[in-house]
Write an enzyme that holds these catalytic residues in place. Structure first.
Site, PDB file in Angstrom:
ATOM      1  N   GLY A 263       0.982  -1.197   0.055  1.00 53.89           N
ATOM      2  CA  GLY A 263      -0.066   0.029   0.061  1.00 53.89           C
ATOM      3  C   GLY A 263       0.983   1.168   0.047  1.00 53.89           C
ATOM      4  N   HIS A 264       0.253   2.169   0.686  1.00 55.85           N
ATOM      5  CA  HIS A 264       0.942   3.619   0.618  1.00 55.85           C
ATOM      6  C   HIS A 264       2.247   3.892   1.069  1.00 55.85           C
ATOM      7  CE1 HIS A 264       0.491   7.851   0.642  1.00 55.85           C
ATOM      8  NE2 HIS A 264       0.606   8.128   1.642  1.00 55.85           N
ATOM      9  N   PHE A 265       2.355   3.032   2.414  1.00 55.87           N
ATOM     10  CA  PHE A 265       3.687   3.191   3.226  1.00 55.87           C
ATOM     11  C   PHE A 265       4.440   2.025   2.747  1.00 55.87           C
ATOM     12  CE2 PHE A 265       1.489   6.281   5.902  1.00 55.87           C
ATOM     13  CZ  PHE A 265       2.317   7.130   6.072  1.00 55.87           C
TER      14      PHE A 265
END
Length: 283
Positions: A263-265
């Site tokens: 995902g994002h991180f």
């Protein structure tokens, strides 16, 4: 070997900027300026600095409104002002050549620096740092369109500052949430809950549309300067989609593109794969 890390504050026009940096043995070690995202701060790079800091000088500041940095009363929170402070921070440290790590909010901050001082940028490491309209998910577009006059808009933004939402940004899209340490989202939430921080983040949320308006200028800079570029992207990011990663290849066709099932991180669970890519890139 494990990197030696220094933790300091430096005054930039009344803003007490906290930063952490590795202390490699080589005084001429290449510099990577690590620009963090929302709702995090320089602590999101702790493991990356440990992994690469013996060979490279990794420098990670906290922006005003984030982490340990202390801004004076009356500070205006906008992306232009964040870039102003980071520009002053770079000057205070005497950094005249550096690669930029662009993640999330770090992309609008970093591209502003690049446009102001293109001669200083040795390369880009782009990790879920968007610069293209097609990289915005529907949810991101709806969020960016919110204004102070949008009915219920402020409540929508404030809901993003809760512990559940912060944790969701870390674990969302990961193949194995057990690989994501809880300290990251807990520390982020601690700082979000400090006096004045939600108001600062609300102001930045309303200012984000200016970044989208600046995308064409950032893209023109990429086409003109063709910086060496490494793209490491979590393709399950709910805000910045895989299309945004691929779009960079239009303007920097020689960029190295690596997509990860996360995902994002992305550094949280994909550091073992991403850190060697960055090491090779800097080398």
């Amino acid at each position: 070997m494990v990197a030696r890390i220094a933790h300091r504050h430096v005054d930039v026009d009344g803003v007490e900027v906290f930063y952490r940096e590795s202390l490699p043995d080589r005084p001429d070690a290449p510099v990577l300026l690590l620009l963090h995202g929302f709702p995090s701060a320089s602590h999101q790079f702790r493991r990356l600095i440990d992994a690469l800091g013996t060979r490279y000088r990794l420098v990670a500041p906290d922006y005003p409104g984030f982490g340990h940095t202390r801004a004076p009363d009356g500070f205006t929170y906008s992306f232009d002002r964040l870039a102003d402070v980071v520009e002053g921070f770079v000057a205070r440290l005497g950094l005249d050549r550096y690669a930029l790590y662009l993640f999330d909010f770090g992309a609008p901050v970093g591209f502003r620096l690049a446009l102001r001082h293109p001669d200083r940028v040795t390369g880009l490491v782009v990790q879920n740092g968007n610069a293209y309209a097609e990289g915005l998910s529907d949810a991101a577009r709806e969020f960016i369109a919110l204004t102070p006059d949008t009915p219920g808009g402020e409540r929508t933004i404030l809901d993003l500052f809760t512990l559940d939402a912060t944790r969701g940004q870390y674990e969302g899209g990961t193949a194995d949430p057990a690989l994501v340490a809880p300290e990251g989202w807990l520390l982020d939430q601690f700082f979000l809950d400090q006096p004045g921080r939600r108001q600062a983040q609300l102001a930045l949320a309303y200012d984000y549309h200016r970044n989208v308006a600046a995308y064409p200028r950032w893209q023109a800079w990429l086409r003109e300067h063709r910086p060496p570029t490494l793209i490491a992207w979590g393709v399950n990011d709910p805000f910045f989609t895989e299309a945004g990663a691929r779009a960079y290849l239009r303007d920097v066709p020689d960029a190295a593109l690596h997509l990860f099932d996360t995902g994002h991180f992305a550094l949280e669970d994909r550091l073992p794969e991403i850190a060697p890519l960055i090491a090779d890139f800097l080398g």
